[in-house]
Design an enzyme around this catalytic site. Structure first.
Site, mmCIF file in Angstrom:
data_model
loop_
_atom_site.group_PDB
_atom_site.id
_atom_site.type_symbol
_atom_site.label_atom_id
_atom_site.label_comp_id
_atom_site.label_asym_id
_atom_site.label_seq_id
_atom_site.Cartn_x
_atom_site.Cartn_y
_atom_site.Cartn_z
ATOM 1 N N GLY A 240 10.719 71.829 64.420
ATOM 2 C CA GLY A 240 9.500 71.163 65.307
ATOM 3 C C GLY A 240 9.663 69.627 65.191
ATOM 4 C CG HIS B 256 13.798 68.655 68.893
ATOM 5 N ND1 HIS B 256 12.711 68.133 68.261
ATOM 6 C CD2 HIS B 256 14.601 69.207 68.204
ATOM 7 C CE1 HIS B 256 13.379 67.626 67.117
ATOM 8 N NE2 HIS B 256 13.694 68.340 67.298
ATOM 9 C CD GLU C 86 28.158 65.737 71.322
ATOM 10 O OE1 GLU C 86 27.898 64.564 71.820
ATOM 11 O OE2 GLU C 86 28.758 67.072 72.004
ATOM 12 C CG ASP D 55 21.376 66.165 62.896
ATOM 13 O OD1 ASP D 55 21.058 65.349 61.691
ATOM 14 O OD2 ASP D 55 20.487 66.476 63.252
ATOM 15 C CD GLN E 150 21.949 70.812 61.858
ATOM 16 O OE1 GLN E 150 21.471 70.583 60.955
ATOM 17 N NE2 GLN E 150 21.490 70.473 62.743
ATOM 18 C CB SER F 199 16.140 60.661 64.834
ATOM 19 O OG SER F 199 15.731 60.930 63.155
HETATM 20 O O1 PAF Z 1 18.587 69.790 63.259
HETATM 21 C C1 PAF Z 1 17.679 70.306 62.589
HETATM 22 O O2 PAF Z 1 16.489 70.913 62.989
HETATM 23 C C2 PAF Z 1 17.923 71.451 61.212
HETATM 24 O O3 PAF Z 1 18.860 71.355 60.828
HETATM 25 C C3 PAF Z 1 18.376 73.356 61.978
HETATM 26 C C4 PAF Z 1 19.338 72.918 62.734
HETATM 27 C C5 PAF Z 1 16.577 73.682 63.028
HETATM 28 C C6 PAF Z 1 18.126 74.403 60.341
HETATM 29 O O4 PAF Z 1 16.915 73.931 59.697
#
Ligand code: PAF
Length: 283
Positions: free
Chosen positions: A31, A37, A148, A150, A153, A185
């Protein structure tokens, strides 16, 4: 745009979409949606006919000293943004339906998750790997887009999808930067104007690395030290780590070989706000 909160209902919808031969793309978020996003949604649209956006502030990826309870949750605003970005389904479950009391299973990735963020934030990637696995099982996508920004991740997610034989294409979306180079971010909202300006040192560090490697400097440890010094000289900033890694394995690299690509990882504090960034460096 339909808002779904129950995992079972989301699964039933996804199953029906698959039977109707629709290509499903998922964008997972916690969110507080921003331009970054929305760029993921746009990229998903290029490959998928149906877009599912998930919003879930995942408690298991927050450390004890992290900001779970302070994490922004502007749901109405997020839903409006998602709708205007062309999202078809917004999946926003309650914590209890994702982590029922009887749940006992977690997903953990070793090697690629062990250094850098993994070292600084114990348990973080276990929380991420577990929630991503759950959300993939609930939304049943053909493709999933992750930023990218993160980078580690993304590497963990690529690893887990391959290791667990999931038939899902993972797509990395380029970092969205402000004009001054600061990576977009969710954490930027915590920065004062001064801290925000100071934080642009991360991007300056990436540019410095690309320039030095371009000039045939091969000692990546020295370049990392130069960038740490740049960060620590910036008022209000403190370096956490700076290092070069192999993009796929996240193994640290000390010497650049001409023709190869590396990833520069940076983490620092601007005031009390911890920021991460990264840049692809061509040797
Ligand atoms: O990058 C994020 O916002 C979170 O780490 C994710 C991938 C939604 C997992 O909670």
């Amino acid at each position: 745009m339909q808002i779904i909160t129950e995992p079972g209902q989301m699964q039933a919808i996804a199953e029906k979409l698959r039977l109707n031969r629709q290509c499903i793309g998922v964008v997972m978020t916690m969110g507080a949606l921003h331009e970054g996003h929305l760029s993921l949604v746009k990229l998903a649209r290029e490959s998928a006919g149906i877009i599912i956006l998930t919003i879930f502030v995942n408690p298991t990826q927050f450390g004890v000293n992290e900001d779970l309870h302070l994490y922004p949750r502007p749901f109405e605003k997020d839903a409006a943004l998602a709708k205007s970005a062309g999202v078809d389904y917004l999946f926003a479950p309650e914590t209890g339906s994702i982590y029922p009391e009887h749940s006992q299973t977690t997903v953990e990735c070793s090697g690629v998750a062990s250094r850098f963020e993994g070292e600084r934030r114990p348990g973080h990637f276990k929380g991420v790997a577990t929630i991503v696995t759950k959300l993939l099982n609930i939304t049943k996508p053909h493709i999933a887009i992750f930023g990218e920004k993160d980078a580690q991740q993304l590497a963990v997610i690529r690893r887990l999808v391959e290791d667990l034989n999931m038939d899902i294409k993972i797509i990395g979306a380029p970092i969205v930067r402000e004009k001054n180079g600061l990576a977009v971010s969710s954490r930027n909202i915590y920065l004062s104007n001064e801290e925000r300006d100071a934080a642009t040192i991360l991007y300056k560090g990436i540019c410095h690395a690309q320039q030095r490697v371009g000039e045939q400097a091969h000692n990546l440890l020295t370049i990392a030290e130069e960038i740490e010094a740049m960060i620590n000289r910036t008022p209000g900033c403190r370096s956490d780590y700076v290092g070069f890694v192999d993009e796929a394995t996240f193994e640290p690299v000390e010497t650049a070989e001409t023709g190869r690509k590396y990833l520069l990882l940076l983490a620092m504090y601007s005031g009390a706000v911890r920021l991460i960034d990264n840049g692809k460096i061509d040797a």
